[in-house]
Design an enzyme around this catalytic site. Sequence first.
Site, PDB file in Angstrom:
ATOM      1  N   ASP A 187       0.833  -1.209   0.000  1.00 12.97           N
ATOM      2  CA  ASP A 187       0.000   0.000   0.000  1.00 12.97           C
ATOM      3  C   ASP A 187       0.870   1.263   0.000  1.00 12.97           C
ATOM      4  O   ASP A 187       2.004   1.246   0.467  1.00 12.97           O
ATOM      5  CB  ASP A 187      -0.903  -0.026   1.245  1.00 12.97           C
ATOM      6  CG  ASP A 187      -2.045   0.960   1.129  1.00 12.97           C
ATOM      7  OD1 ASP A 187      -2.366   1.396   0.002  1.00 12.97           O
ATOM      8  OD2 ASP A 187      -2.612   1.325   2.171  1.00 12.97           O
ATOM      9  N   GLY A 188       0.312   2.326  -0.523  1.00 11.51           N
ATOM     10  CA  GLY A 188       0.979   3.631  -0.446  1.00 11.51           C
ATOM     11  C   GLY A 188       1.479   4.156  -1.781  1.00 11.51           C
ATOM     12  O   GLY A 188       2.131   5.202  -1.826  1.00 11.51           O
ATOM     13  N   ARG A 235      -0.044   7.710  -2.493  1.00 11.66           N
ATOM     14  CA  ARG A 235       0.548   8.770  -1.668  1.00 11.66           C
ATOM     15  C   ARG A 235       1.981   9.080  -2.101  1.00 11.66           C
ATOM     16  O   ARG A 235       2.419  10.221  -2.108  1.00 11.66           O
ATOM     17  CB  ARG A 235       0.527   8.350  -0.185  1.00 11.66           C
ATOM     18  CG  ARG A 235      -0.818   8.589   0.473  1.00 11.66           C
ATOM     19  CD  ARG A 235      -0.924   7.872   1.781  1.00 11.66           C
ATOM     20  NE  ARG A 235      -1.192   6.454   1.595  1.00 11.66           N
ATOM     21  CZ  ARG A 235      -1.070   5.545   2.561  1.00 11.66           C
ATOM     22  NH1 ARG A 235      -0.667   5.913   3.755  1.00 11.66           N
ATOM     23  NH2 ARG A 235      -1.351   4.285   2.314  1.00 11.66           N
ATOM     24  N   ARG A 240      -1.091   9.197  -9.991  1.00 17.06           N
ATOM     25  CA  ARG A 240      -1.081   7.985  -9.149  1.00 17.06           C
ATOM     26  C   ARG A 240      -0.421   6.794  -9.847  1.00 17.06           C
ATOM     27  O   ARG A 240       0.257   5.986  -9.232  1.00 17.06           O
ATOM     28  CB  ARG A 240      -2.519   7.608  -8.746  1.00 17.06           C
ATOM     29  CG  ARG A 240      -3.173   8.597  -7.820  1.00 17.06           C
ATOM     30  CD  ARG A 240      -4.613   8.180  -7.537  1.00 17.06           C
ATOM     31  NE  ARG A 240      -4.687   6.854  -6.956  1.00 17.06           N
ATOM     32  CZ  ARG A 240      -4.518   6.591  -5.664  1.00 17.06           C
ATOM     33  NH1 ARG A 240      -4.291   7.563  -4.815  1.00 17.06           N
ATOM     34  NH2 ARG A 240      -4.604   5.360  -5.208  1.00 17.06           N
ATOM     35  N   GLU A 247     -12.271  -4.923  -5.000  1.00 13.72           N
ATOM     36  CA  GLU A 247     -12.751  -3.574  -4.654  1.00 13.72           C
ATOM     37  C   GLU A 247     -12.042  -2.505  -5.495  1.00 13.72           C
ATOM     38  O   GLU A 247     -12.569  -1.413  -5.693  1.00 13.72           O
ATOM     39  CB  GLU A 247     -12.512  -3.284  -3.160  1.00 13.72           C
ATOM     40  CG  GLU A 247     -13.392  -4.100  -2.204  1.00 13.72           C
ATOM     41  CD  GLU A 247     -12.979  -5.564  -2.062  1.00 13.72           C
ATOM     42  OE1 GLU A 247     -11.781  -5.874  -2.270  1.00 13.72           O
ATOM     43  OE2 GLU A 247     -13.856  -6.408  -1.771  1.00 13.72           O
ATOM     44  N   ASN A 248     -10.835  -2.813  -5.974  1.00 17.43           N
ATOM     45  CA  ASN A 248     -10.061  -1.816  -6.736  1.00 17.43           C
ATOM     46  C   ASN A 248     -10.707  -1.421  -8.071  1.00 17.43           C
ATOM     47  O   ASN A 248     -10.344  -0.407  -8.660  1.00 17.43           O
ATOM     48  CB  ASN A 248      -8.620  -2.298  -6.994  1.00 17.43           C
ATOM     49  CG  ASN A 248      -7.739  -2.290  -5.774  1.00 17.43           C
ATOM     50  OD1 ASN A 248      -6.814  -3.083  -5.635  1.00 17.43           O
ATOM     51  ND2 ASN A 248      -8.014  -1.393  -4.845  1.00 17.43           N
ATOM     52  N   TRP A 249     -11.711  -2.201  -8.539  1.00 17.57           N
ATOM     53  CA  TRP A 249     -12.414  -1.820  -9.779  1.00 17.57           C
ATOM     54  C   TRP A 249     -13.136  -0.497  -9.624  1.00 17.57           C
ATOM     55  O   TRP A 249     -13.478   0.148 -10.603  1.00 17.57           O
ATOM     56  CB  TRP A 249     -13.426  -2.904 -10.186  1.00 17.57           C
ATOM     57  CG  TRP A 249     -12.821  -4.196 -10.634  1.00 17.57           C
ATOM     58  CD1 TRP A 249     -12.803  -5.363  -9.913  1.00 17.57           C
ATOM     59  CD2 TRP A 249     -12.156  -4.475 -11.874  1.00 17.57           C
ATOM     60  NE1 TRP A 249     -12.162  -6.345 -10.630  1.00 17.57           N
ATOM     61  CE2 TRP A 249     -11.764  -5.825 -11.841  1.00 17.57           C
ATOM     62  CE3 TRP A 249     -11.860  -3.715 -13.003  1.00 17.57           C
ATOM     63  CZ2 TRP A 249     -11.085  -6.442 -12.882  1.00 17.57           C
ATOM     64  CZ3 TRP A 249     -11.181  -4.312 -14.050  1.00 17.57           C
ATOM     65  CH2 TRP A 249     -10.798  -5.663 -13.990  1.00 17.57           C
ATOM     66  N   GLU A 262       1.463 -13.375  12.046  1.00 16.94           N
ATOM     67  CA  GLU A 262       2.021 -12.220  12.739  1.00 16.94           C
ATOM     68  C   GLU A 262       1.882 -11.014  11.812  1.00 16.94           C
ATOM     69  O   GLU A 262       2.010 -11.154  10.588  1.00 16.94           O
ATOM     70  CB  GLU A 262       3.508 -12.457  13.040  1.00 16.94           C
ATOM     71  CG  GLU A 262       3.765 -13.563  14.037  1.00 16.94           C
ATOM     72  CD  GLU A 262       3.353 -13.179  15.461  1.00 16.94           C
ATOM     73  OE1 GLU A 262       3.536 -12.009  15.834  1.00 16.94           O
ATOM     74  OE2 GLU A 262       2.854 -14.055  16.187  1.00 16.94           O
TER      75      GLU A 262
HETATM   76  C1  FPP Z   1      -2.097   0.189  -3.287  1.00 11.14           C
HETATM   77  O1  FPP Z   1      -1.661   1.531  -3.247  1.00 11.14           O
HETATM   78  C2  FPP Z   1      -1.627  -0.476  -4.507  1.00 11.14           C
HETATM   79  C3  FPP Z   1      -2.414  -1.020  -5.474  1.00 11.14           C
HETATM   80  C4  FPP Z   1      -3.880  -1.030  -5.361  1.00 11.14           C
HETATM   81  C5  FPP Z   1      -1.883  -1.574  -6.723  1.00 11.14           C
HETATM   82  C6  FPP Z   1      -0.599  -2.332  -6.575  1.00 11.14           C
HETATM   83  C7  FPP Z   1      -0.181  -2.742  -7.917  1.00 11.14           C
HETATM   84  C8  FPP Z   1       1.084  -2.793  -8.308  1.00 11.14           C
HETATM   85  C9  FPP Z   1       2.248  -2.473  -7.431  1.00 11.14           C
HETATM   86  C10 FPP Z   1       1.344  -3.233  -9.714  1.00 11.14           C
HETATM   87  C11 FPP Z   1       2.126  -4.526  -9.679  1.00 11.14           C
HETATM   88  C12 FPP Z   1       1.461  -5.591 -10.384  1.00 11.14           C
HETATM   89  C13 FPP Z   1       1.872  -6.868 -10.309  1.00 11.14           C
HETATM   90  C14 FPP Z   1       1.148  -7.856 -11.124  1.00 11.14           C
HETATM   91  C15 FPP Z   1       2.986  -7.308  -9.459  1.00 11.14           C
HETATM   92  P1  FPP Z   1      -2.731   2.713  -3.199  1.00 11.14           P
HETATM   93  O2  FPP Z   1      -2.964   3.159  -4.593  1.00 11.14           O
HETATM   94  O3  FPP Z   1      -3.941   2.263  -2.465  1.00 11.14           O
HETATM   95  O4  FPP Z   1      -1.936   3.795  -2.395  1.00 11.14           O
HETATM   96  P2  FPP Z   1      -2.553   4.929  -1.466  1.00 11.14           P
HETATM   97  O5  FPP Z   1      -3.106   4.233  -0.242  1.00 11.14           O
HETATM   98  O6  FPP Z   1      -1.356   5.759  -1.131  1.00 11.14           O
HETATM   99  O7  FPP Z   1      -3.576   5.668  -2.262  1.00 11.14           O
END
Ligand code: FPP
Length: 242
Positions: A22-23, A26, A35, A69-71, A209
């Site tokens: 995550d992140g 940001r 993004r 949910e990301n859709w 953990e």
């Molecule tokens: C969360 O960060 C990240 C994601 C939803 C996408 C992660 C995808 C990749 C790193 C692409 C890699 C793909 C493969 C197949 C390895 P966020 O966008 O929720 O960050 P935020 O919380 O800072 O907004």
Amino acid sequence: MRQKIGDEIVKNVPQHVAIIMDGNGRWAKKRGLPRIEGHRAGAGRVRDVVEKCLELGIKYLSIYAFSKENWKRPKNEVSGIMKLSEVFFRKEFKKLVKKGVYFVHLGDRNGLPGFLIKILDNIKKNNAEERKMYLNIAFNYSGRNEIVKAFKSLSELVQKGEIVPSDITETDIDRFLYTAGMPDPDLLIRTGGEMRVSNFLLWQIAYSELWITEVLWPDFSGQLFQNAIEDYMKRERRFGNV
Ligand code: FPP
């Protein structure tokens, strides 16, 4: 690390590590970038962590790349992540397979764009023969949906009279999950500082953990991963016991 810490502690190296990456958003915002640039940088970190797993002898790595949910995210972000994933597979699959990395898709193929389904088919055909480690990529994944899927499969067995409801065990549920045959994650890492599990491997993380860092995923490094592993190795796991 093996040489440095010695045989006794090496026994505590986790077998299975799961990561909520995550992140990215940001990270991009801090730099005044769109993004998708955060996701691009994030995709580049996966390789470092896989290399670290090979080095430390961690057999299973599960990464959360795209949830069901990301859709709901803006269209251009979703299509950007799909494209980036294609690039990731084109760039890394062959190289990692040569090193003995066996790719596994956790999630629903339905709903994915055709080019990703083709890539998943190609992975199945050309996957690693020697399985030094498993790289589980959760894509179009939802933990609750995975459990529903297992319930449906078990109900079919009940309907066919192959299993009696009162005989159903945890092992029966395990075998209908995407992770069937794998040990549960010993350690769940989350970057970006949020204190939640976000529908990731809900059944499997019952006794995992947790290790949460404020560091945003695109800034995560092999060294930081190793720090997480070393912290984990110092912990005492009780599995509900005293
Ligand atoms: C969360 O960060 C990240 C994601 C939803 C996408 C992660 C995808 C990749 C790193 C692409 C890699 C793909 C493969 C197949 C390895 P966020 O966008 O929720 O960050 P935020 O919380 O800072 O907004």
